[in-house]
Design an enzyme around this catalytic site. Structure first.
Site, PDB file in Angstrom:
ATOM      1  N   ASN A 160      42.196  30.719  42.471  1.00  0.00           N
ATOM      2  CA  ASN A 160      40.792  30.849  42.083  1.00  0.00           C
ATOM      3  C   ASN A 160      40.608  30.125  40.751  1.00  0.00           C
ATOM      4  O   ASN A 160      41.024  30.620  39.711  1.00  0.00           O
ATOM      5  CB  ASN A 160      40.455  32.343  41.950  1.00  0.00           C
TER       6      ASN A 160
ATOM      7  N   LYS B 102      37.974  29.579  39.170  1.00  0.00           N
ATOM      8  CA  LYS B 102      36.863  30.138  38.384  1.00  0.00           C
ATOM      9  C   LYS B 102      35.992  29.003  37.832  1.00  0.00           C
ATOM     10  O   LYS B 102      35.841  27.984  38.486  1.00  0.00           O
ATOM     11  CB  LYS B 102      37.399  31.082  37.294  1.00  0.00           C
TER      12      LYS B 102
ATOM     13  N   HIS C 232      34.383  39.259  43.910  1.00  0.00           N
ATOM     14  CA  HIS C 232      35.320  39.222  42.782  1.00  0.00           C
ATOM     15  C   HIS C 232      34.804  40.154  41.681  1.00  0.00           C
ATOM     16  O   HIS C 232      33.594  40.264  41.483  1.00  0.00           O
ATOM     17  CB  HIS C 232      35.462  37.782  42.265  1.00  0.00           C
TER      18      HIS C 232
ATOM     19  N   GLU D 280      34.553  39.793  38.627  1.00  0.00           N
ATOM     20  CA  GLU D 280      33.662  39.131  37.659  1.00  0.00           C
ATOM     21  C   GLU D 280      32.244  39.035  38.223  1.00  0.00           C
ATOM     22  O   GLU D 280      31.266  39.090  37.483  1.00  0.00           O
ATOM     23  CB  GLU D 280      34.232  37.752  37.287  1.00  0.00           C
TER      24      GLU D 280
ATOM     25  N   GLU E 119      42.655  43.399  43.252  1.00  0.00           N
ATOM     26  CA  GLU E 119      42.767  42.885  41.888  1.00  0.00           C
ATOM     27  C   GLU E 119      42.375  43.981  40.899  1.00  0.00           C
ATOM     28  O   GLU E 119      41.187  44.207  40.671  1.00  0.00           O
ATOM     29  CB  GLU E 119      41.834  41.679  41.693  1.00  0.00           C
TER      30      GLU E 119
ATOM     31  N   GLY F  48      43.487  38.197  33.858  1.00  0.00           N
ATOM     32  CA  GLY F  48      43.389  37.369  32.658  1.00  0.00           C
ATOM     33  C   GLY F  48      43.932  38.033  31.409  1.00  0.00           C
ATOM     34  O   GLY F  48      43.721  37.562  30.297  1.00  0.00           O
TER      35      GLY F  48
ATOM     36  N   SER G 137      47.036  38.378  36.812  1.00  0.00           N
ATOM     37  CA  SER G 137      48.165  37.884  36.014  1.00  0.00           C
ATOM     38  C   SER G 137      49.406  37.561  36.850  1.00  0.00           C
ATOM     39  O   SER G 137      50.534  37.785  36.408  1.00  0.00           O
ATOM     40  CB  SER G 137      48.506  38.869  34.885  1.00  0.00           C
TER      41      SER G 137
HETATM   42  P1  13P Z   1      44.455  35.767  36.479  1.00  0.00           P
HETATM   43  O1  13P Z   1      45.544  35.315  37.411  1.00  0.00           O
HETATM   44  O2  13P Z   1      44.057  34.738  35.482  1.00  0.00           O
HETATM   45  O3  13P Z   1      44.764  37.111  35.882  1.00  0.00           O
HETATM   46  O4  13P Z   1      43.139  35.979  37.395  1.00  0.00           O
HETATM   47  C1  13P Z   1      43.228  36.733  38.542  1.00  0.00           C
HETATM   48  C2  13P Z   1      41.971  36.575  39.314  1.00  0.00           C
HETATM   49  O5  13P Z   1      40.924  37.056  38.927  1.00  0.00           O
HETATM   50  C3  13P Z   1      42.023  35.788  40.551  1.00  0.00           C
HETATM   51  O6  13P Z   1      40.853  35.929  41.278  1.00  0.00           O
END
Ligand code: 13P
Length: 252
Positions: free
Chosen positions: A12, A14, A98, A100, A169, A175, A214
């Site tokens: 992803n 982002k 997601h 976010e 997740e 992150g 992560s």
């Molecule tokens: P990270 O791997 O940067 O923690 O992000 C995970 C994520 O949100 C994947 O959709």
């Protein structure tokens, strides 16, 4: 990971990567894809470069995903993109719900369910994300929250078992560098699978449940070694071809 479910490793990206960086990254992943013979690979660039990346992936085993879509197929929805449009520019997959999107764009269990249904109707494969916040985990509500989020779309994905994937997740692991322990992740993945089994055993057997939060080359093997973890949804580490491929190569 189970023998009957092939690993799925999705990156992803982002809100990262312009045209040249994104195309370079896609090409490097295509070039190294043979290093991960036991995994299906998916990349999810921002909307603006989907078409360009589609042409870089053409003829390769790496598949294209979008990061979001609108549930309607078209019309007066300024700024939005439909499942049909994503299919049209080469997407096979779409990430939905997601954390976010839930956190910053007010997506709800109901809107995620409705998008899941529209994606499947357009023959776009959803990767539907669920996961608890730190507050919810500390209050002992992890399984309740994840169970509720899953309940919103389980009957929808049951109509086409194995087409959709689920990504667990934990929001506190995204992150932050704070990866869930294999025990924490496996516990939730097992709970997700037993909830799917209540809908249908076939759904539980064929649905790939990815872990996200992560995931890095140095923790991928342990996570992917868990019985109910069938792949990874990778954020930060998916922006480096070498790291993304190393994670995918950890799939056995
Ligand atoms: P990270 O791997 O940067 O923690 O992000 C995970 C994520 O949100 C994947 O959709």
């Amino acid at each position: 990971m189970s023998q009957q479910r092939r690993a799925l490793i999705a990156g992803n990206w982002k809100m990262n990567q312009g045209t040249s960086a994104g195309r370079e990254l896609a090409k490097a992943i295509v070039a190294g894809a043979s290093k991960a013979p036991n995994a299906d690979l998916v990349v999810s660039p921002p909307f603006t470069i989907l078409a360009a990346v589609a042409s870089d992936l053409a003829g390769s085993p790496v598949e294209l995903s979008a990061q979001n879509m609108h549930e309607k197929s078209g019309g007066a929805f300024t700024g939005e993109v439909s499942a049909e449009m994503l299919k049209d520019c080469g997407c096979k997959w779409v990430i939905l719900g997601h954390s976010e999107r839930r956190q910053y764009f007010a997506e709800t269990d109901a809107s995620v369910a409705s998008k899941t249904s529209s994606a499947l109707a357009a023959e776009l494969r959803p990767i539907v994300c669920i996961g608890e916040t730190l507050e919810e985990r500390e209050a002992g509500k992890t399984l309740e929250v994840v169970g509720r989020q899953l309940a919103a779309f389980e009957a929808i994905i049951a109509k086409q078992p194995g087409v959709a994937a689920i990504a667990y997740e934990p929001v506190w692991a995204i992150g932050t560098g704070k990866v869930a322990t294999t025990e924490q992740a496996q516990e939730v993945h097992a709970a997700i699978r037993s909830q799917l089994a209540k809908v249908s055993q076939q759904l539980a057997d064929v649905t790939r449940v990815l872990y996200g939060g992560s995931v890095k080359p140095d923790n991928a093997e342990a996570l992917l070694g868990c019985a109910d973890i069938d792949g990874a949804l990778v954020g930060g580490a998916s922006l480096k071809a070498e790291d993304f491929l190393a994670i995918a190569a950890a799939a056995r």
